[in-house]
Design a protein around this motif. Structure first.
Motif: not given
Length: 95
Positions: A6-21
């Motif tokens: 699982a890869k999350f990349s935020i440049a600037g501003s932002g929100t990410a939500r994740a669930s699972g494995t």
């Protein structure tokens, strides 16, 4: 989600939500970002924050945290972290 990586990349501003494995969790924040993975379980993690960022996840294994700036990282009581930190950020790993 149930994934190998699982890869999350935020440049600037932002929100990410994740669930699972996920086997591997990779988070990159440059700026002001928030990754809420309190319902995501990973076997390992790599977190990089440059700026003001927040990362929360449940990691059951090794984690590498690189932080420059003012951030907040909480990877749960079973994580084993290697930490490189410059700035006023906080990192919570292990029990």
């Amino acid at each position: 989600m149930q994934v190998d990586a699982a890869k999350f990349s935020i440049a600037g501003s932002g929100t990410a939500r994740a669930s699972g494995t996920a086997r591997d969790l990779n988070v990159e924040i440059a700026g002001s970002g928030d990754v809420d993975g309190t319902r995501l379980q990973a076997k390992s993690a790599k977190v990089e924050i440059a700026g003001l960022g927040s990362v929360r996840a449940v990691v059951d294994g090794p984690a590498k945290v690189d932080m420059m700036g003012s951030g907040d990282v909480d990877l749960g009581p079973r994580s084993r972290c290697t930490i490189s930190k410059m700035g006023t950020g906080s990192v919570r790993c292990g029990s």
